[in-house]
Design an enzyme around this catalytic site. Structure first.
Site, PDB file in Angstrom:
ATOM      1  CB  SER A   1      -0.913  -0.103   1.198  1.00 33.77           C
ATOM      2  OG  SER A   1      -2.176   0.912   1.086  1.00 33.77           O
TER       3      SER A   1
ATOM      4  CG  ASP B   1      -7.132  -2.604  -2.964  1.00 30.61           C
ATOM      5  OD1 ASP B   1      -7.765  -2.038  -1.792  1.00 30.61           O
ATOM      6  OD2 ASP B   1      -6.052  -2.712  -2.882  1.00 30.61           O
TER       7      ASP B   1
ATOM      8  CG  HIS C   1      -5.728  -2.544   0.888  1.00 33.60           C
ATOM      9  ND1 HIS C   1      -5.178  -2.058  -0.428  1.00 33.60           N
ATOM     10  CD2 HIS C   1      -5.012  -1.875   1.812  1.00 33.60           C
ATOM     11  CE1 HIS C   1      -4.111  -1.246  -0.218  1.00 33.60           C
ATOM     12  NE2 HIS C   1      -4.251  -1.185   1.487  1.00 33.60           N
TER      13      HIS C   1
END
Length: 228
Positions: free
Chosen positions: A117, A171, A202
């Site tokens: 991320s 996601d 995610h």
């Protein structure tokens, strides 16, 4: 911005001949991906894993709440209004972590930059600009944070460095389309993208971890151990 806390480090069973510098996501810390290391197979026998803790800072989209973050998120539309100064600060932090591994005797060709991320955004940003050839870049559930500058700032040294790019098709945090756009942008600039899509949100999944283990074994082969 220097690191206030020392990284979490997992040393291999034997002498370290390779290093993985792995950055966590927004609001997490360097312990987040520690549990993944035992699942990565033989590479853990000779590879040092470095998990830095991001500095704490106010994060705009979270009402200014102070948390660990590699840069501020100033808009829910993460492809716009990126905190360029924060990205640059974290790039400097990664340079320092790389330099420390070089001082310990790990050659740059045996160092992987990894991140999830926000952390993945930093390693993509840093890796494609780094002036020496890395072993590879592991980018997970992420995107290129300053694509408009990548064209002019990318360095040729890592054009042939393998980039493992993994993303969840469901996601809700980093949209799949944004990751696909980042992948296409880097490919157009000549970077080697090994794209992997998984039916997850995610996060990481066991199949993705298995693919990461196989990829690390390829870019950090044990045979280099006797070549030092």
């Amino acid at each position: 911005m220097p690191l206030a806390d020392p990284p979490t480090i997992i040393e291999p069973q034997g002498q370290a001949t390779a290093s993985v510098i792995w950055l966590h996501g927004l609001g997490a810390d360097g312990h987040d991906f520690e549990p993944v290391v035992p699942l990565l197979g033989a590479v853990t026998r000779y590879t040092r894993f470095i998990f830095p803790h991001a500095p704490t800072r106010p994060v705009t989209v979270n009402g200014g709440m102070v948390m660990r973050a590699w840069y501020d998120i100033v808009s829910m539309d993460i492809k716009r209004r990126v905190d360029a100064a924060g990205v640059r600060d974290s790039e400097t932090i990664v340079h320092g972590l790389i330099h420390h591994e070089l001082e310990l005797g790990i050659p740059i060709s045996r160092i992987v930059l990894a991140g999830f991320s926000q952390g993945g955004a930093i390693v993509l940003h840093t890796g494609v600009r780094y002036p020496s050839r890395l072993a590879g870049i592991l980018a997970l559930s992420t995107y290129v944070p300053l694509p408009e500058l990548t064209d002019v700032e990318a360095h040729a040294a890592n054009k042939d460095a393998p980039i493992f790019y993994g993303h969840g098709t469901f996601d809700p945090v980093v949209p799949l389309a944004l990751a696909q756009g980042s992948r296409s942008h880097l490919a157009e600039l000549g970077f080697r993208i090994d794209w992997h899509a998984y039916p997850i949100e995610h996060s990481l999944s066991p199949p993705e971890i298995g693919d990461i283990a196989g990829w690390l074994a390829e870019v950090l082969p044990e045979k280099e151990r006797s070549a030092r």
